[in-house]
Design a protein around this motif. Structure first.
Motif, PDB file in Angstrom:
ATOM      1  N   ALA A  97       0.848  -1.193   0.000  1.00  0.00           N
ATOM      2  CA  ALA A  97       0.000   0.000   0.000  1.00  0.00           C
ATOM      3  C   ALA A  97       0.881   1.239   0.000  1.00  0.00           C
ATOM      4  CB  ALA A  97      -0.934   0.005   1.212  1.00  0.00           C
ATOM      5  N   VAL A  98       0.313   2.358  -0.407  1.00  0.00           N
ATOM      6  CA  VAL A  98       1.021   3.642  -0.391  1.00  0.00           C
ATOM      7  C   VAL A  98       0.138   4.647   0.346  1.00  0.00           C
ATOM      8  CG1 VAL A  98       2.020   5.515  -1.750  1.00  0.00           C
ATOM      9  CG2 VAL A  98       2.196   3.153  -2.566  1.00  0.00           C
ATOM     10  N   TYR A  99       0.747   5.315   1.330  1.00  0.00           N
ATOM     11  CA  TYR A  99       0.036   6.290   2.158  1.00  0.00           C
ATOM     12  C   TYR A  99       0.733   7.629   1.956  1.00  0.00           C
ATOM     13  CZ  TYR A  99      -2.612   7.828   6.304  1.00  0.00           C
ATOM     14  OH  TYR A  99      -3.479   8.449   7.160  1.00  0.00           O
ATOM     15  N   VAL A 100      -0.016   8.627   1.519  1.00  0.00           N
ATOM     16  CA  VAL A 100       0.568   9.932   1.223  1.00  0.00           C
ATOM     17  C   VAL A 100      -0.019  10.985   2.155  1.00  0.00           C
ATOM     18  CG1 VAL A 100       1.128  11.604  -0.567  1.00  0.00           C
ATOM     19  CG2 VAL A 100       0.698   9.216  -1.195  1.00  0.00           C
ATOM     20  N   ASP A 101       0.838  11.587   2.979  1.00  0.00           N
ATOM     21  CA  ASP A 101       0.435  12.678   3.862  1.00  0.00           C
ATOM     22  C   ASP A 101       0.629  14.012   3.141  1.00  0.00           C
ATOM     23  OD1 ASP A 101       0.204  11.550   6.855  1.00  0.00           O
ATOM     24  OD2 ASP A 101       1.884  10.533   5.878  1.00  0.00           O
ATOM     25  N   GLY A 129      -5.675  -1.082  -7.089  1.00  0.00           N
ATOM     26  CA  GLY A 129      -6.543  -0.051  -7.635  1.00  0.00           C
ATOM     27  C   GLY A 129      -7.355   0.724  -6.621  1.00  0.00           C
ATOM     28  N   ASP A 130      -7.166   0.456  -5.334  1.00  0.00           N
ATOM     29  CA  ASP A 130      -7.847   1.250  -4.318  1.00  0.00           C
ATOM     30  C   ASP A 130      -7.250   2.655  -4.282  1.00  0.00           C
ATOM     31  OD1 ASP A 130      -9.457  -0.915  -2.730  1.00  0.00           O
ATOM     32  OD2 ASP A 130      -7.426  -1.747  -2.933  1.00  0.00           O
ATOM     33  N   MET A 131      -8.093   3.657  -4.081  1.00  0.00           N
ATOM     34  CA  MET A 131      -7.603   5.019  -3.857  1.00  0.00           C
ATOM     35  C   MET A 131      -8.669   5.787  -3.093  1.00  0.00           C
ATOM     36  SD  MET A 131      -6.187   7.971  -6.467  1.00  0.00           S
ATOM     37  CE  MET A 131      -4.669   7.117  -6.834  1.00  0.00           C
ATOM     38  N   ARG A 132      -8.287   6.370  -1.973  1.00  0.00           N
ATOM     39  CA  ARG A 132      -9.253   7.144  -1.204  1.00  0.00           C
ATOM     40  C   ARG A 132      -8.558   8.303  -0.492  1.00  0.00           C
ATOM     41  NH1 ARG A 132      -8.971   2.672   2.810  1.00  0.00           N
ATOM     42  NH2 ARG A 132      -8.226   3.541   4.791  1.00  0.00           N
ATOM     43  N   ILE A 133      -9.357   9.305  -0.156  1.00  0.00           N
ATOM     44  CA  ILE A 133      -8.895  10.453   0.615  1.00  0.00           C
ATOM     45  C   ILE A 133      -9.371  10.281   2.050  1.00  0.00           C
ATOM     46  CG2 ILE A 133      -9.008  12.962   0.896  1.00  0.00           C
ATOM     47  CD1 ILE A 133      -9.648  13.118  -2.115  1.00  0.00           C
ATOM     48  N   ASP A 134      -8.489  10.468   3.004  1.00  0.00           N
ATOM     49  CA  ASP A 134      -8.830  10.362   4.421  1.00  0.00           C
ATOM     50  C   ASP A 134      -8.700  11.711   5.126  1.00  0.00           C
ATOM     51  OD1 ASP A 134      -9.579   7.753   4.526  1.00  0.00           O
ATOM     52  OD2 ASP A 134      -7.916   7.067   5.778  1.00  0.00           O
ATOM     53  N   ASP A 135      -9.467  11.882   6.171  1.00  0.00           N
ATOM     54  CA  ASP A 135      -9.331  12.983   7.145  1.00  0.00           C
ATOM     55  C   ASP A 135      -9.682  14.361   6.599  1.00  0.00           C
ATOM     56  OD1 ASP A 135      -8.577  11.069   8.979  1.00  0.00           O
ATOM     57  OD2 ASP A 135      -6.435  11.341   8.610  1.00  0.00           O
ATOM     58  N   ARG A 136     -10.559  14.410   5.590  1.00  0.00           N
ATOM     59  CA  ARG A 136     -11.041  15.716   5.120  1.00  0.00           C
ATOM     60  C   ARG A 136     -11.786  16.431   6.236  1.00  0.00           C
ATOM     61  NH1 ARG A 136     -12.666  18.774   0.496  1.00  0.00           N
ATOM     62  NH2 ARG A 136     -13.344  20.732   1.433  1.00  0.00           N
ATOM     63  N   ASP A 161      -5.272  17.405  -4.514  1.00  0.00           N
ATOM     64  CA  ASP A 161      -5.696  17.240  -5.911  1.00  0.00           C
ATOM     65  C   ASP A 161      -4.518  16.850  -6.788  1.00  0.00           C
ATOM     66  OD1 ASP A 161      -8.313  17.861  -5.317  1.00  0.00           O
ATOM     67  OD2 ASP A 161      -8.153  19.967  -5.928  1.00  0.00           O
ATOM     68  N   LEU A 162      -3.363  17.453  -6.527  1.00  0.00           N
ATOM     69  CA  LEU A 162      -2.169  17.143  -7.304  1.00  0.00           C
ATOM     70  C   LEU A 162      -1.702  15.709  -7.061  1.00  0.00           C
ATOM     71  CD1 LEU A 162      -0.167  18.386  -9.286  1.00  0.00           C
ATOM     72  CD2 LEU A 162       1.173  19.196  -7.344  1.00  0.00           C
ATOM     73  N   ILE A 163      -1.792  15.249  -5.824  1.00  0.00           N
ATOM     74  CA  ILE A 163      -1.435  13.866  -5.498  1.00  0.00           C
ATOM     75  C   ILE A 163      -2.318  12.899  -6.277  1.00  0.00           C
ATOM     76  CG2 ILE A 163      -1.456  12.117  -3.660  1.00  0.00           C
ATOM     77  CD1 ILE A 163      -0.671  14.437  -1.727  1.00  0.00           C
ATOM     78  N   LEU A 164      -3.619  13.142  -6.280  1.00  0.00           N
ATOM     79  CA  LEU A 164      -4.549  12.272  -7.004  1.00  0.00           C
ATOM     80  C   LEU A 164      -4.207  12.217  -8.488  1.00  0.00           C
ATOM     81  CD1 LEU A 164      -7.909  13.350  -5.315  1.00  0.00           C
ATOM     82  CD2 LEU A 164      -6.681  11.198  -4.974  1.00  0.00           C
ATOM     83  N   SER A 165      -3.822  13.368  -9.055  1.00  0.00           N
ATOM     84  CA  SER A 165      -3.447  13.421 -10.462  1.00  0.00           C
ATOM     85  C   SER A 165      -2.115  12.704 -10.717  1.00  0.00           C
ATOM     86  CB  SER A 165      -3.348  14.879 -10.908  1.00  0.00           C
ATOM     87  OG  SER A 165      -2.888  14.976 -12.235  1.00  0.00           O
ATOM     88  N   ASP A 166      -1.119  12.963  -9.862  1.00  0.00           N
ATOM     89  CA  ASP A 166       0.215  12.386 -10.045  1.00  0.00           C
ATOM     90  C   ASP A 166       0.214  10.864  -9.874  1.00  0.00           C
ATOM     91  OD1 ASP A 166       1.194  14.905 -10.438  1.00  0.00           O
ATOM     92  OD2 ASP A 166       2.093  15.109  -8.441  1.00  0.00           O
ATOM     93  N   MET A 167      -0.696  10.342  -9.071  1.00  0.00           N
ATOM     94  CA  MET A 167      -0.677   8.920  -8.720  1.00  0.00           C
ATOM     95  C   MET A 167      -1.760   8.119  -9.431  1.00  0.00           C
ATOM     96  SD  MET A 167       0.702   8.839  -4.852  1.00  0.00           S
ATOM     97  CE  MET A 167       2.382   9.431  -4.585  1.00  0.00           C
ATOM     98  N   ARG A 168      -2.234   8.653 -10.522  1.00  0.00           N
ATOM     99  CA  ARG A 168      -3.253   7.950 -11.307  1.00  0.00           C
ATOM    100  C   ARG A 168      -2.708   6.647 -11.871  1.00  0.00           C
ATOM    101  NH1 ARG A 168      -5.203  12.125 -15.000  1.00  0.00           N
ATOM    102  NH2 ARG A 168      -5.957  13.068 -13.080  1.00  0.00           N
ATOM    103  N   ASP A 169      -1.436   6.661 -12.287  1.00  0.00           N
ATOM    104  CA  ASP A 169      -0.792   5.449 -12.803  1.00  0.00           C
ATOM    105  C   ASP A 169      -0.158   4.705 -11.630  1.00  0.00           C
ATOM    106  OD1 ASP A 169       0.677   3.464 -14.053  1.00  0.00           O
ATOM    107  OD2 ASP A 169       1.510   4.782 -15.597  1.00  0.00           O
ATOM    108  N   VAL A 170      -0.928   3.839 -10.999  1.00  0.00           N
ATOM    109  CA  VAL A 170      -0.470   3.159  -9.787  1.00  0.00           C
ATOM    110  C   VAL A 170       0.705   2.243 -10.077  1.00  0.00           C
ATOM    111  CG1 VAL A 170      -1.153   1.655  -7.889  1.00  0.00           C
ATOM    112  CG2 VAL A 170      -2.779   3.288  -8.810  1.00  0.00           C
ATOM    113  N   GLU A 171       0.707   1.600 -11.222  1.00  0.00           N
ATOM    114  CA  GLU A 171       1.806   0.701 -11.559  1.00  0.00           C
ATOM    115  C   GLU A 171       3.124   1.468 -11.683  1.00  0.00           C
ATOM    116  OE1 GLU A 171       2.577  -3.144 -14.475  1.00  0.00           O
ATOM    117  OE2 GLU A 171       1.445  -1.444 -15.252  1.00  0.00           O
ATOM    118  N   GLU A 172       3.069   2.671 -12.232  1.00  0.00           N
ATOM    119  CA  GLU A 172       4.271   3.494 -12.350  1.00  0.00           C
ATOM    120  C   GLU A 172       4.771   3.914 -10.967  1.00  0.00           C
ATOM    121  OE1 GLU A 172       7.499   5.284 -13.855  1.00  0.00           O
ATOM    122  OE2 GLU A 172       6.058   4.069 -14.992  1.00  0.00           O
ATOM    123  N   ILE A 173       3.847   4.236 -10.061  1.00  0.00           N
ATOM    124  CA  ILE A 173       4.224   4.580  -8.685  1.00  0.00           C
ATOM    125  C   ILE A 173       4.883   3.385  -8.014  1.00  0.00           C
ATOM    126  CG2 ILE A 173       3.347   5.236  -6.404  1.00  0.00           C
ATOM    127  CD1 ILE A 173       3.327   7.473  -8.530  1.00  0.00           C
TER     128      ILE A 173
END
Length: 203
Positions: A97-101, A129-136, A161-173
Motif C-alpha cells: 500500500a502507499v500512504y501519502v500525507d 486499484g484502491d484510492m481514497r482520501i482520508d481525514d477531510r 488534488d495534485l497527489i490524485l493526479s500524479d498517482m493515477r498510474d499506480v503501476e508506475e508509482i
C-alpha cells in the motif's frame, strides 16, 4: 497540525527498528529518502475494497518514505518481501500500500531525524486499484478552529488534488518505489548506516 518524525517513534512506536535516512538525486526522484526495516513484530493489516486484507507492517516488511523537493507531501510505501514483476522488471519485494500525507515543511531534530508537519489530508492507494482520501473532516475542523489559516487550508486541498493526479498510474508509482528501494539497499551495502550509528549528523 501535528509534527511527526520520520522514524515514527510516537504513534507507531517504531524507534527500536533500524532507521536509515539519506538524500537521493536520480533520474526520477530528488529529495529525502528514509527507510524503516521491521526486524520483528506481528503483521498489522488494513482492509481495502479491492486489495482486501493487506499487511502494512510486520517482520520482514519495510517502510520507504519519500519527501520530494518539489512537493508538499510525504509518500510512505509499505513494502513486503514478496517477489513481483512490475512493468517487465522483477523485484524481490512488492508494494502492499502507499500512504501519502499532505505536509508542510521539512526540518531536522538534534539527533538528525527528519520531521514534517502533517496537514491532516491523506491519500491512500494500493496496486490493486484502491484510492481514497482520508481525514477531510479533520482538515475542515482545523480551519474552523483556526488551527491553520485559510491559505494553508487551500494549499492542502490543492496538494491533495495534485497527489490524485500524479498517482493515477499506480503501476508506475509501484515501479518508482521499488527502484528507489533497490537504490537504498545498494547504499546500505555500500556502507549507509542506521541513524543510531551516526546521531547528530544531518544530511
Amino acid at each position: 497540525m501535528k509534527r511527526k518524525r520520520l522514524d515514527r517513534d510516537l504513534k507507531w512506536g517504531f524507534q527500536y527498528f533500524p532507521y536509515y535516512q539519506t538524500r537521493l538525486e536520480c533520474e526520477n526522484y530528488r529529495g529525502l529518502v528514509s527507510l524503516i526495516t521491521f526486524t520483528d513484530g506481528e503483521n498489522v493489516y488494513w482492509e481495502f475494497p479491492k486489495a482486501g486484507r493487506t499487511a502494512v507492517c510486520g517482520k520482514g516488511m519495510v517502510w520507504l518514505q519519500l519527501y520530494p523537493d518539489d512537493h508538499s507531501r510525504l509518500i510512505t510505501a509499505m513494502i513486503s518481501p514478496k517477489e513481483k514483476t512490475v512493468k517487465g522488471k522483477t523485484y524481490p519485494f512488492s508494494v502492499s500500500a502507499v500512504y501519502v500525507d499532505v505536509a508542510e515543511g521539512l526540518e531536522y531534530d538534534e539527533d538528525g531525524v527528519a520531521a514534517y508537519i502533517d496537514k491532516y489530508l491523506d491519500v491512500i492507494l494500493t496496486p490493486a486499484g484502491d484510492m481514497r482520501i482520508d481525514d477531510r473532516d479533520e482538515l475542515d475542523d482545523a480551519l474552523k478552529n483556526k488551527e491553520l489559516t485559510e491559505e494553508q487550508y487551500n494549499a492542502a486541498l490543492a496538494e491533495c488534488d495534485l497527489i490524485l493526479s500524479d498517482m493515477r498510474d499506480v503501476e508506475e508509482i509501484e515501479k518508482k518505489c521499488c527502484d528507489i528501494l533497490s537504490l537504498m539497499y545498494s547504499r546500505i551495502t555500500d556502507g549507509l548506516k542506521p541513524m543510531e550509528k551516526w546521531l547528530g549528523q544531518k544530511i
